[in-house]
Write a protein that holds these residues in place. Structure first.
Motif, PDB file in Angstrom:
ATOM      1  N   ARG A 135      40.648  48.088  38.786  1.00  0.00           N
ATOM      2  CA  ARG A 135      40.475  46.990  37.842  1.00  0.00           C
ATOM      3  C   ARG A 135      40.563  47.561  36.434  1.00  0.00           C
ATOM      4  NH1 ARG A 135      36.076  43.268  37.759  1.00  0.00           N
ATOM      5  NH2 ARG A 135      37.756  41.784  37.406  1.00  0.00           N
ATOM      6  N   ILE A 137      39.861  46.629  32.772  1.00  0.00           N
ATOM      7  CA  ILE A 137      39.003  45.559  32.249  1.00  0.00           C
ATOM      8  C   ILE A 137      38.848  45.659  30.733  1.00  0.00           C
ATOM      9  CG2 ILE A 137      36.834  44.314  32.664  1.00  0.00           C
ATOM     10  CD1 ILE A 137      36.367  46.099  35.094  1.00  0.00           C
ATOM     11  N   TYR A 139      36.480  43.913  27.545  1.00  0.00           N
ATOM     12  CA  TYR A 139      35.312  43.092  27.208  1.00  0.00           C
ATOM     13  C   TYR A 139      35.328  42.817  25.710  1.00  0.00           C
ATOM     14  CZ  TYR A 139      33.589  45.038  31.641  1.00  0.00           C
ATOM     15  OH  TYR A 139      33.449  45.423  32.951  1.00  0.00           O
ATOM     16  N   HIS A 160      25.887  43.580  40.119  1.00  0.00           N
ATOM     17  CA  HIS A 160      26.519  43.651  41.447  1.00  0.00           C
ATOM     18  C   HIS A 160      26.509  45.096  41.930  1.00  0.00           C
ATOM     19  CE1 HIS A 160      29.666  44.972  38.732  1.00  0.00           C
ATOM     20  NE2 HIS A 160      30.162  45.641  39.767  1.00  0.00           N
ATOM     21  N   ASP A 162      29.147  47.858  44.102  1.00  0.00           N
ATOM     22  CA  ASP A 162      30.571  47.977  44.444  1.00  0.00           C
ATOM     23  C   ASP A 162      30.724  47.970  45.970  1.00  0.00           C
ATOM     24  OD1 ASP A 162      31.070  48.001  41.745  1.00  0.00           O
ATOM     25  OD2 ASP A 162      31.308  50.168  41.599  1.00  0.00           O
ATOM     26  N   LEU A 169      34.673  55.485  37.431  1.00  0.00           N
ATOM     27  CA  LEU A 169      34.673  54.550  36.305  1.00  0.00           C
ATOM     28  C   LEU A 169      34.952  55.307  35.008  1.00  0.00           C
ATOM     29  CD1 LEU A 169      31.841  51.904  36.098  1.00  0.00           C
ATOM     30  CD2 LEU A 169      32.750  52.938  34.026  1.00  0.00           C
ATOM     31  N   LEU A 178      27.483  49.750  29.797  1.00  0.00           N
ATOM     32  CA  LEU A 178      27.207  49.776  31.234  1.00  0.00           C
ATOM     33  C   LEU A 178      25.732  50.082  31.457  1.00  0.00           C
ATOM     34  CD1 LEU A 178      28.314  49.821  34.202  1.00  0.00           C
ATOM     35  CD2 LEU A 178      28.721  52.277  33.853  1.00  0.00           C
ATOM     36  N   HIS A 218      24.558  47.442  39.145  1.00  0.00           N
ATOM     37  CA  HIS A 218      24.933  47.698  37.751  1.00  0.00           C
ATOM     38  C   HIS A 218      25.535  46.456  37.120  1.00  0.00           C
ATOM     39  CE1 HIS A 218      28.321  48.789  40.371  1.00  0.00           C
ATOM     40  NE2 HIS A 218      29.130  48.440  39.387  1.00  0.00           N
ATOM     41  N   VAL A 220      27.394  44.932  33.026  1.00  0.00           N
ATOM     42  CA  VAL A 220      27.945  45.316  31.723  1.00  0.00           C
ATOM     43  C   VAL A 220      27.551  44.278  30.678  1.00  0.00           C
ATOM     44  CG1 VAL A 220      30.069  45.736  30.407  1.00  0.00           C
ATOM     45  CG2 VAL A 220      29.933  46.443  32.807  1.00  0.00           C
ATOM     46  N   ARG A 228      35.715  46.470  24.286  1.00  0.00           N
ATOM     47  CA  ARG A 228      35.492  47.638  25.174  1.00  0.00           C
ATOM     48  C   ARG A 228      36.456  47.610  26.357  1.00  0.00           C
ATOM     49  NH1 ARG A 228      32.580  48.286  30.074  1.00  0.00           N
ATOM     50  NH2 ARG A 228      31.756  50.385  30.392  1.00  0.00           N
ATOM     51  N   SER A 230      37.425  49.435  30.117  1.00  0.00           N
ATOM     52  CA  SER A 230      37.125  50.408  31.161  1.00  0.00           C
ATOM     53  C   SER A 230      38.163  50.278  32.272  1.00  0.00           C
ATOM     54  CB  SER A 230      35.698  50.282  31.680  1.00  0.00           C
ATOM     55  OG  SER A 230      35.561  49.124  32.411  1.00  0.00           O
ATOM     56  N   VAL A 232      38.650  51.085  36.125  1.00  0.00           N
ATOM     57  CA  VAL A 232      37.742  51.367  37.238  1.00  0.00           C
ATOM     58  C   VAL A 232      38.545  51.463  38.540  1.00  0.00           C
ATOM     59  CG1 VAL A 232      35.575  50.690  38.306  1.00  0.00           C
ATOM     60  CG2 VAL A 232      36.061  49.945  35.976  1.00  0.00           C
ATOM     61  N   PHE A 234      38.386  52.198  42.643  1.00  0.00           N
ATOM     62  CA  PHE A 234      37.473  52.113  43.785  1.00  0.00           C
ATOM     63  C   PHE A 234      38.130  52.744  45.010  1.00  0.00           C
ATOM     64  CE2 PHE A 234      36.952  48.444  41.022  1.00  0.00           C
ATOM     65  CZ  PHE A 234      35.584  48.355  40.819  1.00  0.00           C
TER      66      PHE A 234
END
Ligand SMILES: O=C(O)CCC(=O)C(=O)O
Ligand SMILES: [Fe+2]
Length: 277
Positions: A135, A137, A139, A160, A162, A169, A178, A218, A220, A228, A230, A232, A234
């Protein structure tokens, strides 16, 4: 394997350049069910626990071809949608995701040893053919998120855990947004450490380890005026694998299984479908 420090910065900066484009340009790669939920989602489109998240993103998944996992994989069938602008986007992200896959696999070998298993514990049917999610992302800073200058602490991404094994990340160096919840139930900051990843444990590793590893809650909250970014990545199990506590972990935690078995692909699909309901 070489994971150049500069690549961490580069993927964030090309992501930022994409999000700076006009909405009409970004929506050319709009996420839809037709592409297996891959592509661009505008601010507020992603929902966590019923609340829209104040972020925009490009969601990518390992490609799933037609029929690859039968009915289980149907929702996730599709190819990634890469923007043509900025140029080089696809190349950079594919290189990045494959380096992340190699790195996460190595870390999982270390985790397997730490759990008292063989280094190959997460190879083969478990995670030898790992699924992955990425992802990218963005913000908005506080003043642009709500149209006023009053910092409203909009939630960029609701609390949430993961879904898979291990998250790598890669967040902007200069913004503290975060937060993770510690064992006392307090939200504490997970500040960026330039040139490094934050690693989250996912739900599947919690199950495999029978709770020896916790999948940490965690969220954000970008309270800074700056936008911002990030990126990420997974690292997951095989898509169609049934995950249950490993015997070695069960023995170390009192003998009984604390978690029911879960098919990773079913877990992912149920999350994806509720994220965009
Ligand atoms: O942007 C971040 O730092 C975290 C995003 C996140 O937790 C997620 O996408 O699962
Ligand atoms: Fe997360």
């Amino acid at each position: 394997m070489i994971f150049p420090d500069t690549l961490l910065k580069e993927v964030r900066s090309i992501t930022r350049r994409f999000f700076e484009l006009p909405f009409e340009e970004k929506t050319k790669i709009k996420m839809t069910a037709m592409t297996g939920f891959r592509g661009y989602q505008r601010i507020g489109e992603n929902v966590t626990e019923g609340t829209p998240d104040m972020h925009e993103a490009i969601d990518c998944y390992r490609e799933v071809t037609k029929g690859m996992y039968g009915a289980l994989g149907k929702t996730m069938e599709g190819c990634n949608q890469w923007p043509l602008n900025p140029p080089n986007f696809k190349f950079l992200m594919e290189e990045y995701s494959s380096l992340c896959t190699e790195l996460a696999r190595k870390i999982m070998r270390g985790i397997a040893l730490a759990l008292g298993g063989s280094p190959d514990e997460f190879e083969g049917d478990r995670a030898g053919d790992p699924f992955w999610v990425m992802r990218l992302i963005g913000y908005p800073g506080v003043s642009t998120a709500n149209g006023t200058d009053i910092p409203a602490n909009d939630t960029g991404c609701g609390a949430h855990t993961d879904y898979g094994l291990l998250t790598l990340l890669n967040q902007d160096d200069d913004i503290n947004a975060l937060q993770v919840r510690n064992l006392s139930g307090e939200w504490i900051s997970a500040p960026p450490v330039p040139g490094s990843f934050i690693c989250n444990i996912g739900n599947m590793l919690k199950i495999y380890s029978n709770g020896l590893y916790e999948s940490t809650l965690h969220r954000v909250i970008n309270s800074s005026p700056k936008y911002r970014v990030s990126v990420v990545y997974f690292y997951e199990t095989n898509f169609d694998t049934a995950v249950e506590p490993l015997d070695i972990c069960r023995r170390r935690t009192g003998g009984s299984k604390k978690f029911e078995r879960v098919v990773y692909g079913e877990h992912l699909v149920s999350k994806v479908l509720t994220n965009f309901a």
